[in-house]
Every structure is written in C-alpha cells, then in structure tokens.
Design a protein around this motif. Structure first.
Motif, PDB file in Angstrom:
ATOM      1  N   ALA A  86       8.918  -1.608  -1.495  1.00 33.27           N
ATOM      2  CA  ALA A  86       8.802  -0.164  -1.256  1.00 33.27           C
ATOM      3  C   ALA A  86       7.898   0.150  -0.069  1.00 33.27           C
ATOM      4  CB  ALA A  86       8.298   0.545  -2.508  1.00 33.27           C
ATOM      5  N   SER A  87       7.147  -0.849   0.402  1.00 35.86           N
ATOM      6  CA  SER A  87       6.309  -0.631   1.586  1.00 35.86           C
ATOM      7  C   SER A  87       7.012  -1.051   2.866  1.00 35.86           C
ATOM      8  CB  SER A  87       5.012  -1.442   1.476  1.00 35.86           C
ATOM      9  OG  SER A  87       4.116  -0.836   0.598  1.00 35.86           O
ATOM     10  N   LEU A 107      12.107   1.659  -8.258  1.00 31.35           N
ATOM     11  CA  LEU A 107      10.722   1.466  -8.717  1.00 31.35           C
ATOM     12  C   LEU A 107      10.622   1.555 -10.239  1.00 31.35           C
ATOM     13  CD1 LEU A 107       8.863   3.557  -6.012  1.00 31.35           C
ATOM     14  CD2 LEU A 107       8.648   1.101  -6.370  1.00 31.35           C
ATOM     15  N   ASP A 144      16.016  10.406  -2.978  1.00 27.63           N
ATOM     16  CA  ASP A 144      14.767  10.462  -3.761  1.00 27.63           C
ATOM     17  C   ASP A 144      14.936   9.729  -5.086  1.00 27.63           C
ATOM     18  OD1 ASP A 144      13.429  11.878  -1.889  1.00 27.63           O
ATOM     19  OD2 ASP A 144      13.389  13.782  -2.974  1.00 27.63           O
ATOM     20  N   LEU A 199       5.716  10.393   8.697  1.00 28.10           N
ATOM     21  CA  LEU A 199       5.925   9.112   9.364  1.00 28.10           C
ATOM     22  C   LEU A 199       5.439   7.933   8.528  1.00 28.10           C
ATOM     23  CD1 LEU A 199       4.928  10.313  12.907  1.00 28.10           C
ATOM     24  CD2 LEU A 199       7.201   9.632  12.176  1.00 28.10           C
ATOM     25  N   PHE A 237       0.821  -1.216   0.000  1.00 25.92           N
ATOM     26  CA  PHE A 237       0.000   0.000   0.000  1.00 25.92           C
ATOM     27  C   PHE A 237       0.852   1.262   0.000  1.00 25.92           C
ATOM     28  CE2 PHE A 237      -3.092  -3.055   1.646  1.00 25.92           C
ATOM     29  CZ  PHE A 237      -4.189  -2.741   0.862  1.00 25.92           C
ATOM     30  N   LEU A 238       1.763   1.352   0.959  1.00 26.99           N
ATOM     31  CA  LEU A 238       2.521   2.603   1.108  1.00 26.99           C
ATOM     32  C   LEU A 238       3.640   2.723   0.076  1.00 26.99           C
ATOM     33  CD1 LEU A 238       2.785   2.859   4.994  1.00 26.99           C
ATOM     34  CD2 LEU A 238       1.387   4.233   3.465  1.00 26.99           C
ATOM     35  N   GLY A 239       4.012   1.607  -0.552  1.00 29.10           N
ATOM     36  CA  GLY A 239       5.138   1.657  -1.477  1.00 29.10           C
ATOM     37  C   GLY A 239       4.716   1.704  -2.928  1.00 29.10           C
ATOM     38  N   ASP A 240       3.414   1.659  -3.196  1.00 32.69           N
ATOM     39  CA  ASP A 240       2.952   1.657  -4.577  1.00 32.69           C
ATOM     40  C   ASP A 240       2.575   3.079  -4.993  1.00 32.69           C
ATOM     41  OD1 ASP A 240       1.640  -0.314  -6.808  1.00 32.69           O
ATOM     42  OD2 ASP A 240       0.505   1.543  -6.570  1.00 32.69           O
ATOM     43  N   PRO A 241       3.127   3.555  -6.120  1.00 32.10           N
ATOM     44  CA  PRO A 241       2.891   4.956  -6.501  1.00 32.10           C
ATOM     45  C   PRO A 241       1.405   5.340  -6.597  1.00 32.10           C
ATOM     46  CG  PRO A 241       4.628   4.011  -7.837  1.00 32.10           C
ATOM     47  CD  PRO A 241       4.080   2.888  -7.008  1.00 32.10           C
ATOM     48  N   GLY A 298       7.534   9.287   0.076  1.00 32.46           N
ATOM     49  CA  GLY A 298       7.771   8.260  -0.924  1.00 32.46           C
ATOM     50  C   GLY A 298       6.499   7.573  -1.349  1.00 32.46           C
ATOM     51  N   PRO A 299       6.541   6.606  -2.211  1.00 38.33           N
ATOM     52  CA  PRO A 299       7.737   6.133  -2.937  1.00 38.33           C
ATOM     53  C   PRO A 299       8.227   7.188  -3.927  1.00 38.33           C
ATOM     54  CG  PRO A 299       5.744   5.102  -3.781  1.00 38.33           C
ATOM     55  CD  PRO A 299       5.343   5.875  -2.578  1.00 38.33           C
ATOM     56  N   GLY A 300       9.537   7.335  -4.062  1.00 36.52           N
ATOM     57  CA  GLY A 300      10.090   8.442  -4.839  1.00 36.52           C
ATOM     58  C   GLY A 300       9.660   9.724  -4.157  1.00 36.52           C
ATOM     59  N   ASN A 301       8.848  10.544  -4.841  1.00 37.63           N
ATOM     60  CA  ASN A 301       8.228  11.656  -4.130  1.00 37.63           C
ATOM     61  C   ASN A 301       6.734  11.728  -4.412  1.00 37.63           C
ATOM     62  OD1 ASN A 301       8.530  12.507  -6.699  1.00 37.63           O
ATOM     63  ND2 ASN A 301      10.039  14.090  -6.246  1.00 37.63           N
ATOM     64  N   ASP A 302       6.107  10.562  -4.527  1.00 42.40           N
ATOM     65  CA  ASP A 302       4.704  10.504  -4.909  1.00 42.40           C
ATOM     66  C   ASP A 302       3.746  11.018  -3.838  1.00 42.40           C
ATOM     67  OD1 ASP A 302       4.888   9.564  -7.539  1.00 42.40           O
ATOM     68  OD2 ASP A 302       5.362   7.555  -6.817  1.00 42.40           O
ATOM     69  N   GLN A 332      15.028   5.876  -4.818  1.00 42.22           N
ATOM     70  CA  GLN A 332      13.712   5.238  -4.701  1.00 42.22           C
ATOM     71  C   GLN A 332      13.056   5.117  -6.068  1.00 42.22           C
ATOM     72  OE1 GLN A 332      11.393   7.223  -1.538  1.00 42.22           O
ATOM     73  NE2 GLN A 332      11.669   5.322  -0.439  1.00 42.22           N
ATOM     74  N   LYS A 333      13.157   6.200  -6.847  1.00 40.59           N
ATOM     75  CA  LYS A 333      12.568   6.158  -8.188  1.00 40.59           C
ATOM     76  C   LYS A 333      13.265   5.109  -9.051  1.00 40.59           C
ATOM     77  CE  LYS A 333      11.540  11.062  -8.086  1.00 40.59           C
ATOM     78  NZ  LYS A 333      12.036  12.343  -8.614  1.00 40.59           N
ATOM     79  N   SER A 353      11.168   1.491   1.682  1.00 41.36           N
ATOM     80  CA  SER A 353      10.468   2.749   1.956  1.00 41.36           C
ATOM     81  C   SER A 353      11.475   3.782   2.441  1.00 41.36           C
ATOM     82  CB  SER A 353       9.354   2.553   2.983  1.00 41.36           C
ATOM     83  OG  SER A 353       9.892   2.349   4.268  1.00 41.36           O
ATOM     84  N   LYS A 356       4.871  13.451  -1.589  1.00 38.57           N
ATOM     85  CA  LYS A 356       5.544  14.611  -0.984  1.00 38.57           C
ATOM     86  C   LYS A 356       4.642  15.836  -1.091  1.00 38.57           C
ATOM     87  CE  LYS A 356      10.097  15.314  -1.494  1.00 38.57           C
ATOM     88  NZ  LYS A 356      11.296  15.761  -2.185  1.00 38.57           N
ATOM     89  N   LYS A 415      11.184   4.012 -12.155  1.00 37.00           N
ATOM     90  CA  LYS A 415      10.522   5.229 -12.631  1.00 37.00           C
ATOM     91  C   LYS A 415      11.471   6.195 -13.319  1.00 37.00           C
ATOM     92  CE  LYS A 415       7.138   7.124 -10.300  1.00 37.00           C
ATOM     93  NZ  LYS A 415       6.489   7.732  -9.139  1.00 37.00           N
ATOM     94  N   ASN A 438       6.839  -6.037  -2.982  1.00 33.76           N
ATOM     95  CA  ASN A 438       6.323  -5.008  -2.075  1.00 33.76           C
ATOM     96  C   ASN A 438       7.423  -4.330  -1.251  1.00 33.76           C
ATOM     97  OD1 ASN A 438       7.006  -6.949  -0.245  1.00 33.76           O
ATOM     98  ND2 ASN A 438       4.907  -7.529   0.278  1.00 33.76           N
ATOM     99  N   HIS A 490       7.763  19.036   1.799  1.00 31.85           N
ATOM    100  CA  HIS A 490       8.799  19.598   0.936  1.00 31.85           C
ATOM    101  C   HIS A 490       9.503  20.743   1.669  1.00 31.85           C
ATOM    102  CE1 HIS A 490      11.000  20.582  -2.558  1.00 31.85           C
ATOM    103  NE2 HIS A 490      10.237  21.566  -2.996  1.00 31.85           N
TER     104      HIS A 490
END
Lengths: 291, 395
Positions: free
Chosen positions: B218-219, B379, B372, A227, A142-146, A232-236, B375-376, B159, A238, B381, B216, A243
C-alpha cells in the motif's frame, strides 16, 4: 489625532479582494445550490446538495482527519519552530549558517517537497527501507499503513512549514529589548527562567499570529496529501480539501464540491476569529509599554 | 479547426504529422493543442459547450465518452463511415466497440492498443525452477514457491487503486465471463451484487491475505517507478500491468528489459466461464467530433481520412505502439520491439473479448468510489459483500 486616510486609499486592495475573494465565494455559494458536472449550464436544485452532506459517508471521516491533521500539525510545529527560532536568534556565526541551511525548505514548492518525500518514503528503495526498522516499521510501510499514514503526512507538512514559523520567531526574538535580559541577569535569573519569564511572554503576539496561520493553513492542506497518499490507504488521509477536490474534479460533481468549499471557508474564518478573539490579539495591546 | 490531444512524447509527433498532411490538401486549416494528462479531462469537461471547445477531441471511449454523448455534444460518425466502409474495416471490432454508445459509433481509435498482462523476471523464475503459469492453480503454487525463496511474488503499487483494479477485472472476467461486467457498466445497481462479483473480490482479498503482494504494497507508488524497479531488481517475480510498462522498463532498466523481462497472459481459472484469451485494459484512445463544431464536415473529414491511413498507422508503429488495426502483424515485424509488439498484437487480435478498464468505462464519480473501496478491500478493511452493497447504492 490626525485625520484617517480616505476610503480611496483602500480602493486598490478592496477591488483586488472583491475580484479574487468575494466574487468567487459568492459564485461558489450559488453553485452549491445547483447541479453541474462542468458540461452545459448549472441547474438550480435548491438545497439538495446540502442535504446530501448528511448522507455522504466520506464526510464525517474527512472532518475527523482534517481535525487530527490540524491539531497534530500545531502540536508538532509550534514547539519546534519556537525553540529553533529562539535559538537561531542568537548572534553567533554558526547559528546564522545553520539557520540559513535550515530555512532552505522555504524556497521549495509544496509539490516538489511532496514528490521528494514520495521517493524517500518508497518502502523498498527509499530511506524508509533503511531507517524504517528504527521507527518500528521494518517493512518501510509508512504511507500505506492506516495508522502511520496520517502522522507521516503531519511530519512532511511540518518539515515544510517549520522553517517559515521559525523565521517569524527568530525575527520576533531579536526584537525583544536586550535590557530585559540584562535586568533579569542582575536579578539572578538563569536561561530557563529567562525563556519562560521574558522570551515567551514577549513572543505572545507572534505565537498567536503563527498559530492562526498554522491552523488555517492546516485546515486547507491539499497538495501534500494529494501527492503523498491521494487520501489513501482507503480514505484514511482524505482531508476535507482533498474530498472537495475529488468531488469537483474527479467525480465532476461541482455542486456538492461547492458545498464542501463553503464549509471550508466558514471553518477557516471561524477558526481564525476564535483564536484572535480568545487571545485578546485583536486589541493589539503592546507588550513593551514603558520600555 | 482545433484538434485537442493528450501530451505524450510518443503520440504527439504522430498526430502532428497527420494534421500537417491534412493541412496541405484541405481548405480548412487544423491546429493541434495538447494538454497534460490530469489537466486534460478537466479542460475538456469545462470547454465542451463553450465557444472555446475543440472540434476534434481525444477521449478514453466508454463512460468518459458516454458522458459527452448524453449531453448531446458528440457527433455520431455512422453516416460518414457508411460512405467510407474501408475505414471501419481497418480497425479490430473489439477495439471499435469501446467507442460505440447506444449502437452508434462516436469515435475512432487513434492510439496503440494496451492490454493488461503479467510481466515476469526470467532470472528469478529460472532460479526457482518456475515456468509461466497457465492456470490459476499453477499461479498460486508459484506464489508459495517465491514466498519460500523470500521473493515478493507480485509487485503491486497499491497506493494507487487502479493497479488493484486489474485483478478484480481479470478475476471477474475469468469467473463469470465479460457479460458480468457489461451488465454492471450498463445499469450498475443490483448488477454489482452478482455472486461472481463477490467471488472475484474475495479472490483479490485472499491473494492479498496470502502475502502475494508482500506487506508494504500500500506504500508502493507506480508513478515513481517503485513497482517496476521491484521486478527489475528481482525483489519481485511478477507484475500485472498495462503493456505501456514495456517501453517504461526499456527506458528505466534497459539491461533487465533486454535480457530478463518476460510476459504471459492472465491465467485461466478452472470452472470459470470466461475464455482464457479474454483481455482487459485499454483497447485504445479515441478521437471524436464535437457536435457543436462550426467545422463539423472538415472535422469528420479529418478524422476519417487520417487515423485509418497507412501513413498514420506507420507513424504509430514507429513510435513503438501496437495499432489496433487488422493485419498490423506484418507491419510490426522487423520494427523495434517486434517480439513484444507482435505478441501483444496476437493477443489483441485473437481475444474473444477486450474489456475496457472499469474506471474508464463508468461515470467518474462511481469510478472514484470503486477505487476507494478496492484499496480498503486489499487492506482487508471491508468484506466483498460490504463492497458490492456500497457500489449497488451508488448512482
């Protein structure tokens, strides 16, 4: 008409607001024209930080993310809080008991809630691993999928704040004079009709007040995102406040972080003014004249 | 005299004891103040140059320390060390280097040394008939083996970008040698565009694409022990992490840690320029002296008389750390976790190079951009080329 209270009465609040509201904002505006990494003294550089805004490739996405988070939060929280609030305004005992349980998140700090959800959303050992398959996410990602991260943040923020807004609606619903419902019953109105013709119009000012808090609150959501995903993920995920924090306290670019802070002040103020003006809330007209 | 350190259950008693010993004989009295991790960097940054600045302060060496040096706020220790050559000789040179800026020594190591190594689950390896890999080809073979056994080959708490950074660090070291990173750390810009960097990043991306980290990753979060537990429960076979993971496993999963927790160094890459013994990670943390200190002589005296002393090093070992000092091997024997700690010490003392984690070695704003982008990258990206182009623009 009685004489209005003198200015002296406003002095304590005014001093407080000046010290903790106006002065910090003035300093931040000043810092936005300087370069400062926290070491030494700020150096005046004119509008360089402001023109850097145009070149910051993280800025447009963070505005977009903040917008979606704000709109998403409002769309999710308002109907939920309204329905639960009206329901819990009833006098039956089980409603009182359930409401008490439901209001519990109000007592928890944002950080505690976010950390609990980080564990619940662990893709291998949390609830996400067990229930993910019912939500189209068999690997619990969930938290890691863009595409899922932002809706997940909206959900956690809603879990925290819906009870507060429910409380507002519950109190407001209880203020509605019973005679309105009695009269409508004589006219043959059913429950649904009562809700749309009496409850909803009577709650108009509450809806506006709650929406202003929700919108301004969502624009400045910070700890939850920090928290849960740290942007993340990346900056999706943010958002603008995150920022700002990262520019200020991770990258130690206080000048540019101040630019973002000034923008947040402006956006928050403009947003609440627009909502208040466009809804006629500022005229403070009563919905119960003649009752 | 103010001594500032990080809040750390293992380290604080060691530093406290050194302050107490110093106060017994010195004329200047020292006091120790500790702060939690995230707040500490901000606190020091704001305090330096103010009247409330510490006299002696904890730092990470590298880019973190260089920032203060450039602001003229750190006192070089070379003169003091020239008078006490035995202090400099106590430490491993590769570890001292991290606090050396523009040829001058600005800090002394005061914590244990923590390289990044692979941990593995011996039971999972045995069930698959696998051996710890020596070369990257063997390693890739293992990834396929574990995938076919429905075990996630590597636990990665993706993450948090710094856990992905470890792969980029080792790939670049093994392919291009430590010089490639040194060039980037020194000047940034075009040094990012070196073909070796692009290749290292490509290998990161390929490994993720191959499914080595599962779907999974990234989570997964490091701070709530989500990745360590994957290794301990056998859902994952391997885990690349700093040696601080060992005491963490001992606390969180004692049964597993005592029986099935193994470790090996990052594999070598055929045709690469880097030595297979090279390490990356956290050589040490450092104490430095504030150049504006009113008690400068006392601060230097405290520093040079404590951190290299036998009492301090013995306390460090007692706390479970591996000191970055010559000949620590004999002291480690017979102490708790002797097998692991002597192994780590052997790796560190024989390492041709020990590179500091990139995010600590460069300025914080560039480090943020780097994490940053990583992470991309994992993934899928951005491409490795877009990654280096973006980093080359950062200044």
């Amino acid at each position: 008409m009685r004489e209005r209270p003198g200015f002296v009465w406003a002095a304590p609040a005014a001093v407080f607001f000046a010290a903790f509201g106006i002065v910090p904002i003035a300093i931040v505006v000043y810092l936005s024209f300087t370069t400062w990494n926290g070491l030494g003294t700020p150096q005046w550089i004119g509008a360089d930080n402001w023109s850097a805004l145009l070149k910051d490739h993280d800025f447009p996405p963070s505005v977009r993310t903040t917008f979606f988070l704000t709109v998403g939060s409002w769309l999710v929280q308002t109907p939920l809080a309204l329905l639960i609030g009206v329901w819990s305004a009833g006098n039956q005992r089980f409603r009182a008991v359930l409401s008490t349980i439901f209001f519990l998140p109000l007592l928890l700090s944002t950080a505690a809630i976010a950390l609990v959800f980080v564990s619940l959303l662990d893709p291998n050992f949390g609830l996400a691993a067990l229930w993910g398959k019912y939500l189209g996410t068999p690997d619990g990602n969930f938290l890691g999928d863009p595409t899922r991260a932002l809706p997940t943040v909206v959900f956690v923020v809603a879990w925290q704040f819906v009870p507060f807004h429910t409380l507002l609606y519950q109190a407001a619903t209880r203020q509605i004079p019973a005679m309105l419902y009695e009269a409508s019953e004589l006219d043959g109105a059913g429950r649904v009709r009562q809700f749309f013709s009496i409850t909803l119009p009577q709650l108009r000012n509450t809806i506006i007040a709650s929406s202003v808090m929700m919108l301004v609150g969502s624009v400045t959501v910070f700890e939850s995102v920090l928290l849960l995903t740290n942007g993340g993920p990346g900056n999706d995920t943010k958002v603008l406040p995150l920022h700002m924090y990262q520019e200020g306290f991770i990258a130690f670019d206080m000048g540019y972080a101040s630019v973002l802070a000034v923008l947040l002040v402006i956006v928050g103020t403009v947003l609440s003014v627009i909502v208040v003006r466009s809804t006629g809330y500022h005229r403070m007209t009563s919905d119960r004249e003649g009752l | 005299m103010q001594v500032w350190s990080l809040q750390d259950a293992g380290l604080n008693p060691v530093v406290k004891a050194s302050v107490d010993r110093y106060n017994k004989k010195g004329d200047t009295k020292a006091t120790l103040a500790t702060y939690i991790n995230d707040a500490y960097k901000q606190k020091v940054q704001v305090a330096m140059g103010s009247p409330n600045a510490p006299d002696v302060f904890y730092n990470w060496g590298g880019g973190n320390l260089a920032q203060f040096v450039q602001a003229g706020q750190v006192e070089p220790l070379d003169d003091a060390l020239a008078k006490k050559p035995e202090v400099r000789d106590t430490f491993l040179p590769s570890v001292l280097d991290t606090a050396k800026i523009n040829g001058k020594q600005y800090g002394l190591p005061m914590t244990g040394t923590q390289p990044v190594i692979f941990f593995y689950n011996k039971a999972v390896f045995a069930a698959a008939g696998a051996q710890p890999p020596k070369t990257y080809d063997e390693f890739l073979g293992l990834v396929d083996t574990f995938k076919s056994k429905k075990v996630t080959p590597i636990a990665l708490p993706g993450s948090q970008g710094w856990t992905e950074l470890m792969y980029a660090e080792y790939f670049l070291d093994r392919i291009g040698g430590p010089e490639k990173w040194e060039a980037i750390a020194k000047s940034g810009g075009a040094a990012w565009k070196d073909p070796a960097v692009v290749k290292a990043l490509q290998m990161c991306q390929d490994l993720a694409k191959k499914g080595a980290f599962g779907t999974n990753f990234a989570s997964i979060n490091y701070d709530n022990a989500g990745a360590g537990k994957l290794l301990a429960t056998g859902k994952s076979a391997m885990f690349l992490m700093g040696t601080w993971e060992y005491p963490t496993q001992l606390t969180n999963n004692p049964a597993f840690a005592k029986k099935d927790l193994g470790w090996f160094q990052f594999p070598s890459i055929a045709g690469g320029k880097g030595e297979p013994g090279n390490l990356v990670g956290n050589p040490s943390n450092y104490f430095s002296v504030n150049a504006a200190s009113k008690n400068k002589d006392a601060a230097i005296d405290y520093l040079t008389s404590t951190v290299a002393s036998d009492a301090y090093i013995d306390d460090l070992i007692k706390s479970g750390a591996v000191p970055a000092t010559k000949g620590a091997e004999t002291k480690l024997a017979g102490k708790p976790n002797a097998e692991f700690n002597t192994d780590v010490f052997k790796m560190v003392s024989t390492a041709p190079s020990f590179a500091q984690s990139w995010d600590q070695a460069i300025a914080p704003d560039i480090a943020k951009r780097l994490l940053d982008n990583l992470q991309k990258l994992f993934l899928q990206k951005i491409t490795p080329q877009a990654f280096v182009d973006d980093m080359a623009q950062a200044k």
